[in-house]
Enzyme design. Structure first.
Site, PDB file in Angstrom:
ATOM      1  N   GLU A   8       4.573  -4.946   8.404  1.00 41.31           N
ATOM      2  CA  GLU A   8       3.183  -4.865   7.955  1.00 41.31           C
ATOM      3  C   GLU A   8       2.655  -6.204   7.451  1.00 41.31           C
ATOM      4  O   GLU A   8       1.443  -6.369   7.289  1.00 41.31           O
ATOM      5  CB  GLU A   8       3.055  -3.807   6.854  1.00 41.31           C
TER       6      GLU A   8
ATOM      7  N   HIS B 118      -1.748   5.061   9.827  1.00 39.10           N
ATOM      8  CA  HIS B 118      -0.496   5.832   9.767  1.00 39.10           C
ATOM      9  C   HIS B 118      -0.646   7.209  10.407  1.00 39.10           C
ATOM     10  O   HIS B 118      -0.124   8.201   9.897  1.00 39.10           O
ATOM     11  CB  HIS B 118      -0.038   5.969   8.317  1.00 39.10           C
TER      12      HIS B 118
ATOM     13  N   HIS C  15      10.621  -3.842   3.574  1.00 41.54           N
ATOM     14  CA  HIS C  15      11.117  -2.497   3.288  1.00 41.54           C
ATOM     15  C   HIS C  15      11.434  -1.775   4.583  1.00 41.54           C
ATOM     16  O   HIS C  15      10.874  -2.070   5.637  1.00 41.54           O
ATOM     17  CB  HIS C  15      10.127  -1.685   2.448  1.00 41.54           C
TER      18      HIS C  15
ATOM     19  N   HIS D 285       0.824  -1.221   0.000  1.00 43.01           N
ATOM     20  CA  HIS D 285       0.000   0.000   0.000  1.00 43.01           C
ATOM     21  C   HIS D 285       0.859   1.273   0.000  1.00 43.01           C
ATOM     22  O   HIS D 285       0.475   2.293   0.579  1.00 43.01           O
ATOM     23  CB  HIS D 285      -0.971  -0.005   1.189  1.00 43.01           C
TER      24      HIS D 285
END
Length: 278
Positions: free
Chosen positions: A239, A59, A192, A12
């Site tokens: 995530e 977030h 990441h 995302h």
């Protein structure tokens, strides 16, 4: 009775939303990622789910460092997207599946999960981008149930706990009395890291093993602690916990309808999978 008709997992990255806005789907940088979605849209046209239950991480739109629940669920009538500062246009509001949301919430609490209930809630790019990838016209043919997982403040919920949450959601859905087809989404990852000495870190070998385990051994990743997952996937790669929640909702075997991994998109191993029960 209600049933989970499929699980869709995808990255995302906020930059995906900007690429959608600028119409860059055929740009050489973006094309390998966006090419992963036409087969999924064909499946959606055939199956026509009624509801999307989306497992994602907030977030800072609803929860920040001062208040960060481990697990939260939306029970609102509608959900709006808001400007997060990434240059992503806001999207049309999402209709909530209120009856299902409350049913799942009640079932989870009775199953010993301490859910934070959100009767008002906004949704950020972790929710909106996957929805726009599935329905590019942004005319949502489904109602939604947002489920937030903390991947921000340590200690994180363990991979084992997240998988068990998915199992409990699956039981709740199976006990929902209406004839409802539900697509479960898990968003984020894969490997990441956006900051620090390992900024740009990607672990393709782990990502491929994790994707394979979603089919062959869905509890494989539950052996890792939250810190183990940071070591293997990067600070933001955790995530993948959202993928585990989603996978837990189907108790039996699944088959791969479609799978795609592209490295990198904005320093991220951008992965997509569509699974359906066997």
């Amino acid at each position: 009775m209600a049933k989970v008709v499929g699980i869709m997992t995808t990255s995302h990255v906020p930059l995906i939303g900007k690429a959608i806005h600028l119409g860059l789907q055929q740009d050489p940088y973006w094309k390998p990622f966006f090419d992963g979605f036409p087969p999924i849209r064909e499946w959606l046209e055939k199956v026509k789910p009624d509801v999307v239950l989306a497992c994602y991480n907030d977030h800072g739109l609803n929860f920040f460092l001062d208040k960060q629940p481990t697990f939260a669920i939306g029970t609102a009538a509608t959900y709006t997207s808001e400007d997060e500062g990434w240059g992503i246009p806001t999207m049309p509001e999402f209709p909530g599946a209120e009856d299902l949301s409350w049913h799942v919430r009640d079932s989870l609490v009775r199953d010993d999960f301490d859910m934070v209930t959100c009767q008002e809630m906004s949704v950020d790019h972790a929710f909106t981008i996957p929805m726009a990838l599935l329905w590019p016209d942004q005319k949502w043919p489904v109602k939604v149930v947002p489920v937030c997982v903390n991947t921000v403040i340590f200690p994180l919920p363990s991979a084992r706990r997240c998988y068990k949450l998915g199992e409990a959601i699956g039981r709740a859905i199976a006990n929902f009395p209406e004839d409802t087809k539900i697509l479960v989404i898990g968003t984020g990852g894969l490997s990441h890291q956006l900051e620090g000495e390992r900024a740009g870190f990607i672990n393709k070998e782990f990502d491929l093993q994790f994707m394979d385990s979603m089919v062959t051994d869905p509890q494989w990743a539950t052996q890792f602690s939250d810190l183990d997952l940071v070591e293997q996937t990067g600070n933001e790669g955790v995530e993948l916990l959202n993928w585990l929640v989603a996978r837990g909702t189907i108790p039996g075997p699944v088959r791969v309808v479609h799978s795609n991994l592209h490295i990198p998109i904005s320093n991220t191993a951008a992965a997509t999978m569509l699974l359906e029960p066997v």
